[in-house]
Design a protein around this motif. Structure first.
Motif, PDB file in Angstrom:
ATOM      1  N   ILE A   1       0.848  -1.205   0.000  1.00 31.08           N
ATOM      2  CA  ILE A   1       0.000   0.000   0.000  1.00 31.08           C
ATOM      3  C   ILE A   1       0.881   1.251   0.000  1.00 31.08           C
ATOM      4  O   ILE A   1       0.630   2.205  -0.745  1.00 31.08           O
ATOM      5  N   GLY A   2       1.916   1.261   0.809  1.00 33.84           N
ATOM      6  CA  GLY A   2       2.841   2.401   0.848  1.00 33.84           C
ATOM      7  C   GLY A   2       3.525   2.614  -0.489  1.00 33.84           C
ATOM      8  O   GLY A   2       3.699   3.752  -0.942  1.00 33.84           O
ATOM      9  N   ALA A   3       3.911   1.524  -1.152  1.00 34.30           N
ATOM     10  CA  ALA A   3       4.566   1.633  -2.456  1.00 34.30           C
ATOM     11  C   ALA A   3       3.597   2.183  -3.504  1.00 34.30           C
ATOM     12  O   ALA A   3       3.966   3.024  -4.329  1.00 34.30           O
ATOM     13  N   VAL A   4       2.346   1.732  -3.483  1.00 35.11           N
ATOM     14  CA  VAL A   4       1.342   2.210  -4.440  1.00 35.11           C
ATOM     15  C   VAL A   4       1.066   3.694  -4.214  1.00 35.11           C
ATOM     16  O   VAL A   4       1.014   4.487  -5.169  1.00 35.11           O
ATOM     17  N   VAL A   5       0.922   4.103  -2.959  1.00 35.47           N
ATOM     18  CA  VAL A   5       0.682   5.518  -2.649  1.00 35.47           C
ATOM     19  C   VAL A   5       1.895   6.351  -3.063  1.00 35.47           C
ATOM     20  O   VAL A   5       1.766   7.419  -3.674  1.00 35.47           O
ATOM     21  N   GLY A   6       3.076   5.875  -2.762  1.00 27.18           N
ATOM     22  CA  GLY A   6       4.298   6.593  -3.152  1.00 27.18           C
ATOM     23  C   GLY A   6       4.427   6.721  -4.660  1.00 27.18           C
ATOM     24  O   GLY A   6       4.789   7.780  -5.176  1.00 27.18           O
ATOM     25  N   LEU A   7       4.114   5.645  -5.380  1.00 22.49           N
ATOM     26  CA  LEU A   7       4.164   5.676  -6.840  1.00 22.49           C
ATOM     27  C   LEU A   7       3.131   6.668  -7.394  1.00 22.49           C
ATOM     28  O   LEU A   7       3.417   7.433  -8.314  1.00 22.49           O
ATOM     29  N   GLY A   8       1.934   6.702  -6.795  1.00 23.37           N
ATOM     30  CA  GLY A   8       0.892   7.650  -7.209  1.00 23.37           C
ATOM     31  C   GLY A   8       1.341   9.089  -6.997  1.00 23.37           C
ATOM     32  O   GLY A   8       1.147   9.952  -7.866  1.00 23.37           O
ATOM     33  N   LEU A   9       1.968   9.359  -5.860  1.00 27.23           N
ATOM     34  CA  LEU A   9       2.489  10.705  -5.594  1.00 27.23           C
ATOM     35  C   LEU A   9       3.593  11.073  -6.574  1.00 27.23           C
ATOM     36  O   LEU A   9       3.655  12.208  -7.055  1.00 27.23           O
ATOM     37  N   LEU A  10       4.463  10.134  -6.874  1.00 31.52           N
ATOM     38  CA  LEU A  10       5.543  10.385  -7.828  1.00 31.52           C
ATOM     39  C   LEU A  10       4.987  10.722  -9.210  1.00 31.52           C
ATOM     40  O   LEU A  10       5.451  11.667  -9.859  1.00 31.52           O
ATOM     41  N   VAL A  11       3.967   9.985  -9.651  1.00 28.69           N
ATOM     42  CA  VAL A  11       3.340  10.251 -10.950  1.00 28.69           C
ATOM     43  C   VAL A  11       2.701  11.636 -10.950  1.00 28.69           C
ATOM     44  O   VAL A  11       2.843  12.397 -11.910  1.00 28.69           O
ATOM     45  N   ALA A  12       2.005  12.010  -9.865  1.00 24.72           N
ATOM     46  CA  ALA A  12       1.369  13.328  -9.779  1.00 24.72           C
ATOM     47  C   ALA A  12       2.413  14.436  -9.817  1.00 24.72           C
ATOM     48  O   ALA A  12       2.239  15.450 -10.507  1.00 24.72           O
ATOM     49  N   ILE A  13       3.500  14.263  -9.119  1.00 22.84           N
ATOM     50  CA  ILE A  13       4.577  15.267  -9.107  1.00 22.84           C
ATOM     51  C   ILE A  13       5.221  15.380 -10.480  1.00 22.84           C
ATOM     52  O   ILE A  13       5.477  16.486 -10.974  1.00 22.84           O
ATOM     53  N   MET A  14       5.439  14.251 -11.131  1.00 24.90           N
ATOM     54  CA  MET A  14       6.032  14.274 -12.475  1.00 24.90           C
ATOM     55  C   MET A  14       5.100  14.982 -13.467  1.00 24.90           C
ATOM     56  O   MET A  14       5.562  15.746 -14.321  1.00 24.90           O
TER      57      MET A  14
ATOM     58  N   LYS B   1       2.879  17.351 -12.759  1.00 26.47           N
ATOM     59  CA  LYS B   1       2.952  18.792 -12.453  1.00 26.47           C
ATOM     60  C   LYS B   1       4.239  19.392 -13.004  1.00 26.47           C
ATOM     61  O   LYS B   1       4.224  20.497 -13.569  1.00 26.47           O
ATOM     62  N   LEU B   2       5.359  18.707 -12.874  1.00 22.38           N
ATOM     63  CA  LEU B   2       6.631  19.206 -13.399  1.00 22.38           C
ATOM     64  C   LEU B   2       6.609  19.294 -14.919  1.00 22.38           C
ATOM     65  O   LEU B   2       7.123  20.255 -15.497  1.00 22.38           O
ATOM     66  N   TYR B   3       5.979  18.332 -15.558  1.00 19.72           N
ATOM     67  CA  TYR B   3       5.871  18.356 -17.017  1.00 19.72           C
ATOM     68  C   TYR B   3       5.059  19.566 -17.477  1.00 19.72           C
ATOM     69  O   TYR B   3       5.450  20.285 -18.388  1.00 19.72           O
ATOM     70  N   ILE B   4       3.898  19.777 -16.842  1.00 26.47           N
ATOM     71  CA  ILE B   4       3.062  20.930 -17.207  1.00 26.47           C
ATOM     72  C   ILE B   4       3.801  22.230 -16.914  1.00 26.47           C
ATOM     73  O   ILE B   4       3.758  23.168 -17.704  1.00 26.47           O
ATOM     74  N   TRP B   5       4.486  22.318 -15.798  1.00 26.81           N
ATOM     75  CA  TRP B   5       5.255  23.521 -15.462  1.00 26.81           C
ATOM     76  C   TRP B   5       6.324  23.776 -16.525  1.00 26.81           C
ATOM     77  O   TRP B   5       6.519  24.900 -16.970  1.00 26.81           O
ATOM     78  N   HIS B   6       6.995  22.718 -16.959  1.00 27.07           N
ATOM     79  CA  HIS B   6       8.069  22.867 -17.952  1.00 27.07           C
ATOM     80  C   HIS B   6       7.520  23.246 -19.333  1.00 27.07           C
ATOM     81  O   HIS B   6       8.080  24.096 -20.014  1.00 27.07           O
ATOM     82  N   THR B   7       6.441  22.613 -19.750  1.00 27.47           N
ATOM     83  CA  THR B   7       5.898  22.883 -21.091  1.00 27.47           C
ATOM     84  C   THR B   7       5.019  24.127 -21.127  1.00 27.47           C
ATOM     85  O   THR B   7       4.744  24.649 -22.194  1.00 27.47           O
ATOM     86  N   GLY B   8       4.562  24.604 -19.978  1.00 25.33           N
ATOM     87  CA  GLY B   8       3.790  25.838 -19.916  1.00 25.33           C
ATOM     88  C   GLY B   8       2.303  25.636 -20.158  1.00 25.33           C
ATOM     89  O   GLY B   8       1.842  24.539 -20.462  1.00 25.33           O
ATOM     90  N   VAL B   9       1.580  26.724 -20.016  1.00 25.31           N
ATOM     91  CA  VAL B   9       0.131  26.729 -20.208  1.00 25.31           C
ATOM     92  C   VAL B   9      -0.242  27.898 -21.107  1.00 25.31           C
ATOM     93  O   VAL B   9       0.602  28.715 -21.474  1.00 25.31           O
ATOM     94  N   GLU B  10      -1.523  27.982 -21.448  1.00 24.83           N
ATOM     95  CA  GLU B  10      -2.019  29.117 -22.230  1.00 24.83           C
ATOM     96  C   GLU B  10      -2.152  30.337 -21.321  1.00 24.83           C
ATOM     97  O   GLU B  10      -2.314  30.214 -20.109  1.00 24.83           O
ATOM     98  N   ASN B  11      -2.056  31.518 -21.900  1.00 25.88           N
ATOM     99  CA  ASN B  11      -2.204  32.764 -21.150  1.00 25.88           C
ATOM    100  C   ASN B  11      -2.817  33.820 -22.069  1.00 25.88           C
ATOM    101  O   ASN B  11      -2.104  34.613 -22.669  1.00 25.88           O
TER     102      ASN B  11
END
Length: 189
Positions: free
Chosen positions: A8-21, A23-33
């Motif tokens: 369970i800890g590994a699954v939760v940790g993997l889920g958090l890692l995917v969410a962080i990755m 967010k980092l991808y969107i931050w790097h590629t940018g958004v519309e403005n």
């Protein structure tokens, strides 16, 4: 039981890692403005006048300063002059792309491309129209001569890499400018 907690800890940790990755991808590629350039909008222009109505418009440029495409899903004009403030006019709004005029109130979705360089920004020009209809037995010149200043909003539904959301800008309409378009002057009551 101890093994299940590790899983369970590994699954939760993997889920958090995917969410962080993500967010980092969107931050790097940018958004519309998308920004409405109100300071460079066109002056109010008389589109049509009859004995009982007057339609005026202005063109507003919307520029995408972001790194990703933006989509205008909908756009409309909302005049704000309630009967409690002045009951001599009924106001109706209409928005359309200046390059694709429409007679109905449907707004065709439009993609505003991402910026390539600072001097190569994609944009959309929205024609915002307001129709004033005389009420209470007045003709349009009489109704306009007694009207107060008012404003209208341009409201658009925008989407891109971020969630779909409504955005808006407000444009003030001095009564004296509309009276000049109608060929009359304001009167004090």
């Amino acid at each position: 039981m101890e093994y299940a907690l590790y899983v369970i800890g590994a699954v939760v940790g993997l889920g958090l890692l995917v969410a962080i990755m993500a967010k980092l991808y969107i931050w790097h590629t940018g958004v519309e403005n998308v920004v409405a350039k109100l300071d460079s909008r066109s002056a109010f222009k008389l589109d049509k006048i009859t004995e009982n109505s007057l339609t005026f418009s202005t063109n507003v440029e919307f520029v995408n300063y972001g790194k990703q495409c933006a989509t205008f899903m909908d756009c409309f004009v909302r005049p704000q002059l309630p009967y409690e403030q002045y009951d001599g006019l009924e106001l109706r709004g209409h928005a359309e792309l200046s390059t694709a005029p429409r007679e109905d109130d449907y707004f065709e979705a439009y993609i505003v491309q991402r910026k390539d360089y600072e001097d190569n920004l994609d944009h959309a020009v929205i024609k915002a129209q307001v129709t004033l209809i005389a009420r209470n037995g007045m003709n349009i010149k009489e109704a306009v001569s007694k009207m107060p200043d008012f404003n209208f909003q341009i409201i658009w539904l925008q989407t891109g890499r971020t969630e779909t959301r409504y955005r808006q800008v407000r444009i003030e309409v001095p009564a004296a400018e509309i009276a000049a378009l109608a060929g009359t002057e304001l009167v004090d009551e």
